[in-house]
Each structure stands twice: as C-alpha cells, then as structure tokens.
Motif scaffolding. Sequence first.
Motif, PDB file in Angstrom:
ATOM      1  N   UNK A  83       0.830  -1.203   0.000  1.00  0.00           N
ATOM      2  CA  UNK A  83       0.000   0.000   0.000  1.00  0.00           C
ATOM      3  C   UNK A  83       0.856   1.241   0.000  1.00  0.00           C
ATOM      4  N   UNK A  84       1.981   1.167   0.682  1.00  0.00           N
ATOM      5  CA  UNK A  84       2.858   2.334   0.742  1.00  0.00           C
ATOM      6  C   UNK A  84       3.518   2.625  -0.592  1.00  0.00           C
ATOM      7  N   UNK A  85       3.528   1.651  -1.487  1.00  0.00           N
ATOM      8  CA  UNK A  85       4.239   1.833  -2.739  1.00  0.00           C
ATOM      9  C   UNK A  85       3.339   2.238  -3.879  1.00  0.00           C
ATOM     10  N   UNK A  86       2.085   2.583  -3.583  1.00  0.00           N
ATOM     11  CA  UNK A  86       1.206   3.009  -4.653  1.00  0.00           C
ATOM     12  C   UNK A  86       1.692   4.334  -5.205  1.00  0.00           C
ATOM     13  N   UNK A  87       1.786   4.408  -6.504  1.00  0.00           N
ATOM     14  CA  UNK A  87       2.363   5.581  -7.152  1.00  0.00           C
ATOM     15  C   UNK A  87       1.390   6.091  -8.188  1.00  0.00           C
ATOM     16  N   UNK A 110       1.289   3.303   7.160  1.00  0.00           N
ATOM     17  CA  UNK A 110       2.366   3.785   6.295  1.00  0.00           C
ATOM     18  C   UNK A 110       3.199   4.878   6.964  1.00  0.00           C
ATOM     19  N   UNK A 111       3.429   4.695   8.224  1.00  0.00           N
ATOM     20  CA  UNK A 111       4.315   5.610   8.947  1.00  0.00           C
ATOM     21  C   UNK A 111       5.728   5.025   8.858  1.00  0.00           C
ATOM     22  N   UNK A 129      10.888   2.175  10.594  1.00  0.00           N
ATOM     23  CA  UNK A 129      12.343   1.989  10.555  1.00  0.00           C
ATOM     24  C   UNK A 129      12.951   2.228  11.932  1.00  0.00           C
ATOM     25  N   UNK A 130      12.445   3.214  12.633  1.00  0.00           N
ATOM     26  CA  UNK A 130      13.010   3.510  13.960  1.00  0.00           C
ATOM     27  C   UNK A 130      12.794   2.349  14.931  1.00  0.00           C
ATOM     28  N   UNK A 131      11.600   1.753  14.884  1.00  0.00           N
ATOM     29  CA  UNK A 131      11.312   0.641  15.799  1.00  0.00           C
ATOM     30  C   UNK A 131      12.079  -0.608  15.381  1.00  0.00           C
ATOM     31  N   UNK A 132      12.097  -0.888  14.100  1.00  0.00           N
ATOM     32  CA  UNK A 132      12.724  -2.113  13.621  1.00  0.00           C
ATOM     33  C   UNK A 132      14.228  -2.123  13.859  1.00  0.00           C
ATOM     34  N   UNK A 133      14.860  -0.976  13.777  1.00  0.00           N
ATOM     35  CA  UNK A 133      16.312  -0.910  13.917  1.00  0.00           C
ATOM     36  C   UNK A 133      16.770  -0.696  15.348  1.00  0.00           C
ATOM     37  N   UNK A 134      15.873  -0.236  16.218  1.00  0.00           N
ATOM     38  CA  UNK A 134      16.267   0.051  17.598  1.00  0.00           C
ATOM     39  C   UNK A 134      15.682  -0.928  18.607  1.00  0.00           C
TER      40      UNK A 134
END
Length: 807
Positions: free
Chosen positions: A242-246, A292-293, A298-303
Amino acid sequence: MEQQVMVGRDDGVYFFTAEDRGGAAGFEGRKQALGMVGEYIFVASHHQKSKKTELSIYDLRSKVSVHSTKIKQHVAAVLTAEGSGTAFVLTSGGASGDALIRLREKDTSSKLDLLFKMNLFSHAIILAKHAKLSDKEVNDIYRMYGDHKYKKCDWDGAINQYSQTIGYTEPSYVIRRFLDAQRIQNLTSYLEHLHTVDDGEHATKDHTTLLLNCYTKLKDTEKLDQFISSSAPSAGAAGPAAASSISGSGSVEQGSKVGSKSRAHFDVDTAIQVLKQAGYDEHALQLARQHKDHEWYMRIQLNRPTPDYEDALDYIGHLPLYKIEDLLKRHGKALVTHLPERTTGLLMNLCSGRFQQQGDDGCSKMDEGLAASAGLRCNPELFIHLFVDHPDWLQMFLDNVLKDGSQPVSPLVANTLLELLLRDWADVHRRMRQPRAAAAGGDAAADGGPGVADPLHDPLLGVGVVGSGAASAPAAPPRPPPPPPAAPVTKQPQDMEMVHKLKTREDAVMHLLRNDRAPYDRYHALVLVQVTDFKLGQYFLYDRLAKDSSAADLGGVVTDLLVDHHLDRGNISEVMRICKRESKANGRSNPELWSKVLTHMVARCELVTEQQATEALRRGSITKCSDEEELEEFHEELESFLTVIEDHQELAPYQVVGILCSNPSLPLSVAKRFITKFMRAAVDAIHDNEEKCASLHASTAHMSARIGELDTTSQSADATSAPGRPGDAAPLQRSHVGTTPPSSAASRGGRADPAALDPSLEGYKWEEMQRSMTNGASNYEANIRELEQSPDGFATVAGFFGQGLIR
C-alpha cells in the motif's frame, strides 16, 4: 395504537389487530371502563375483596403505571379527547351520587422532576426523547443516571451511562472517577467508547496513551490486536504494498496516506510511541505498517532489542524513490553496518537510475508511475556519511557512481573517492616499508650507529673549501670506503603480492587523476597526494597545475613544488627545463629558483655510506651518493647546471661561489671551468675599466687646457678693442665669432649683429629665440588684451611665463 382493538378482561387488557393478537398489560379485577389518551391507557377495575374500584393510568411507551387511585363509586365511562391531554371519568352510585372527574396530563418538566425524585432515570430518558428535548438535555439525564449508578457502586452501569455522554461531557470528568487501579477495566471500557464514537473525534493523544497503557497494564494482547486491526485503513491498503502506490506522475499519492489517517479513530503516532515504550514492538510495527508511517517503522525495527535488518531493507525496497532517500539518510548507517553488501547495492541502484520498486511478491514492479520516474536518481553526496566506519564499501560505492557516468557528479564525490584511494595506497605502502625499516634499524645497530661529524671539518671555519688545493682551506675529510656488494635478495611470494597490491592501488589513483570526467579539485588533490607522499600523483598534478594559467595566482608555488619533486627524484634535466621555461615565460630572472636548485645539487654531491643514505631517506633529508660512480654522475650534472647558469646569467658569480663553498667535499674540478671563466671575465672587465679611466683623464686635461685658452683669448680681444676705430671692428668681430659665443658678448653689455653671426652656431639660435621673446614682451597692449579676453586667466599668465614675456 392505531388500527388496534383494546379488550379488557378480568386478568388484564389485550390488544388485537385485524390480523393477529398484539400486546397485553396485566390488571386484576373486573373491568368497568377503558380509555386512551396518547400513549396512556385508562383502566377501571373493580375488586371484590375491597369493594372498591381502582383507576390506573398505564404508559405503554415506558411500560409502567404512572398513576393509580381508588374510588368508591362505580365507573361508568372514561371519556378522552385526542390531542387534548385531558381525560374525564364518569362515576355513578354511591352516597354522593354521580360524579365527573377530570384528569389532566402534567408538563414534561414536572414529569421529569417527579421521575428524578423517584430515581427513575431510564423512564426520564425515554420521556425526554419522546418529548424531543435537545441532545444536551438528554445527555445531562444520562450523566445524572451515571452519577446515580456510581453512588450505588454499580461501576459497569455507571460506565454504560457515561459512555452515552461522550461529546457533551468532558472525558476528564469520567476518567478522574475511575483512575483507581481497581477500576481499570471500567476505565478501559469508557476509553474504548471514546475512541469509537464519531470515529474517535473526541479522543485526544492523551486518551490514546491512557487506553494503550490500560491494555498493557492488563496485558490484554487480544484487545491490542483488536484495537490495531480496527484502525486498519482497508484490506488492500495495509502493508508495504500500500505504501508503494504511485500515481501517474511518479510520486506517491499523498491522499492515500491522509485517507488512512482519517480512518483511524485515534492518533497513530501517539499509539505507536506508547506501544514502543511499553515493549510491544510487534504491535507498534504492525500499526506503523498499516498506516504507512515509514519513519516509525524503521526507527522501531532498527532500535528494538532484536533488530531485523533484513526486514527493514525489504520494507524500504517497496517504497518509492524519494521516500527511500529520506529514510536512508537517517537510518542507512545501521543498514550499512550490518548489511553492507545489500545496502551498498541498493545505494548504487538509487544513484545510477537503475532502481526498481519491489512488489508484494518480491519481484520488480514497473507500472506507469514507475516508468515515468525511472530516470530519477539520488544524489550520492547524501549518503557519504553512512559509510563513515566502512571506507572500503564507500570506495566501492563512489567508484561505481563515477564509472556509471549517466550524470555528472560533484567535486565532493571525486575528492572523497581520491582520498579513499590514496589512504588505501598509503596503507599498503606503509606495510611494505615496515619490514625494510626494521631491517635497516638492525643494520644500524650492528654498525655501531651513525657516524659523528668531525668539528675540525666544519664548513664555517673557512671560505676556501671549494679549492681543496688552496693553502687556507682545511684538509678534506677522508671518504668512507665503498660498501661491500649486497647479497642478492630473493623476493618472497608475499612480497610479490604486496608489490602487486601497491601497483593496483597506484593505477587506481592515477586513473582517477587522469579521468577528465572526475571533477576533483586539483588543489585539494594536491594536498592529499602531499600528505600521503604519493610521488607519482604529485608530479602529475604539479605538471598539470604548472600549465594552468590559474596557477599563476599562487605566486610560483606550483613551480617550486614541481622543482622539489624532480629534485627528490634526481631528474636534473627536467629541473633545468623548468628553470629555463620560467625565465622565458616570466620575462625576468628568478634567482631564488636557480639558487634553490644549485643549493640542492651541491648538497647531494657527497659520498656517504649506504646506512647513512637509508637513514637520510627515512628522515626525508637530501639523498646523497652511496658510491663513486653515482658521485661522478652528480658532479657532471652540477657542471652542466653551472654552464646553464653562466649562459643565462641568472645568478651573480659571487653568489654561485658562495653556494659551492657550502660543501667542503666538493672538488675544485667541478667548478674549475666556471671559476676560470669568471676570473677571466673579471680581469677583462678590470682592463676595460682602466682604459676607460685613462681616456677620461686625457679628455679632462684637454678640456681644461681648452677652457684656459678660450679664457685667455677673450681677455686679449677685450683689451685691444677701442671705440671710435672703425677699422678694427672687422678683425674684432671675426675674433669674437671664432672664439667667444654670442652669449658672452651679450653678458658684457654688447649685442652682436645677427647678420654678422654664423647661422650654424648654436649661439645664433638662442640669440634669435631671445630676440623673439623680447619683441613679444614689448607688445604690452596686445598681451593685456589677450589676458582680458581669455576664459582662464591663470592659464594665460602661465603661458606668458613660459614664453618669457614675464620675468
């Protein structure tokens, strides 16, 4: 109650329609009369035991008896009028005889007050709704009903009533009553209603935080899952796909994200933050993915305690290019650290225009929007800081960007790549020199260390050190014996490998320097090659800068650096070529440059041991000769350079001799030709000066004699001349013309006749000029007129002075 028939029986009242039986209401006793006003029915029942008739009024809407009274008379009938709100009861018999009783309906406010006193809030609510009171008034009744339940400790009932007041009663009014830990279930229920009523319009960030904290305190993961799933935008919009809809323009449709946010009945960012702080990382990730935040994902997944870098990189691969660029700038360093190969490959594709967005199945997805944006590429400068701890991968990344050539790169990219290549070369070069330095140190220790200089042979003790045969010069120090021939060294395979590595890195650096498409800053590159001591790059940049007209602004610094480079490498022919070129290009001499070259060549003409030469090389001092053959070559080069100096006359001979004297071991034969020619030229100059002096003395004596002769002749002519003797005028006049200039005659008060003067004489010309000026000065009126008519009086007067009209 329209289209129904009401029938009274001893056990109750029944309602019938044309097709079926309706409702019923229980009233005991024999029915005497029935009536109806609005929603109220009137039932008169006679009880045998009490011998009295009971009149009851029953509210069909709220299913409750609103009035009941007993009368002794017999009820004959109940008369009602539709819409009047009044009923009449006709009685008969009894001691008082027949009677007519009027019953009138109370107003709504009185009804509500009566219901409130009886704590019949549910009936009051029904009444208020039927009376079409305002929503605020109805919600006030709900709040009163909730307060009543709260006082009776009916927590669930109170929450149910308070939930009906959302939108009218401040949530804090309810929340404060249930902040006790024992009431957390009831508080959770109220907060759930608060987030669902009107799509969560009345819930704030604090309410969302409090609700999620309640879930986490209760450890109710099922409720958490339900809460998150209920906020999902739609089944097809969740997840990275869904985030990649262009859109057709190649950019993400912003409306899709706004729509997903509007469907959520709470503040998504606050919910994600609370879940993360509570340790529910999976739920926070799910919520961030649904809405789609990308930043929070990324912040949660990497930290998180157990980061999933693979998932984070896959997640990024499903996003459009401009979002990937923004996320990698902030979180790319962790990805480069743990997944350097995949992350570097992604960055290469982003900066070269080869990036293709991934679909849900992991395959490349090229729809119309992506095809329109396929030519877009990122700026590699934005990602250089990601490789701060990984120079090898940074070098690979920048090298790929430069080789791609699809778009011009900035000087920062080229400068950074050059610095990395030079650092790599310097590292290999240092590792190669370490074994050699260790071996050289061992040899020095075996030989007893470097020799100590003899103070008796200090070049400052005398100036005649060049001519070793001179009486005033001290004896030259004995030359050390030539070193024994070194044993042949066999290169090990490891050494060959290091040489190959060094050559490879050297070629890479030179390829970048020679690349015309690499926009590196040449002065910055010159600093880098100087710091790393990369000689080949120094020569290349020196030569290129020396040919550049902009290098002239540096005041000859580039030329000096190029000369130093050639001197270090022993390229004397190149040094002489540069010196000649500088003299021709500038059109003037550069004695500092010539003196510097000569000083260097003189200093290296000295024979030292191989150990001393190695030590000098390690210290970075001037390289000297280690054998006789090399020393002879240096002597020949010095003689050639002295010849060039002599031809171009760039240095004074005394300055050259002073520089030659700085090396006590330099033989006289090297400077013999130069000194001989210099001495011969000096002797010739002395002879020429002596001849000029003699000629000047003779000329001076002749002039003195002539002056005396002229003075004597003039006096004789004056003494022999007398007035009144016309016969002597002609000889005197001839003598005057031949001996004395006209100015002499004028100075003695006489004025010579211009016709009698010789026009070829210089005095005649001056006499004519004097006469013309005198004639002009005598014309006084004309001069005054010219002064009066002149626009600039000062200029006119100045002209008069110049013409001699004013004395």
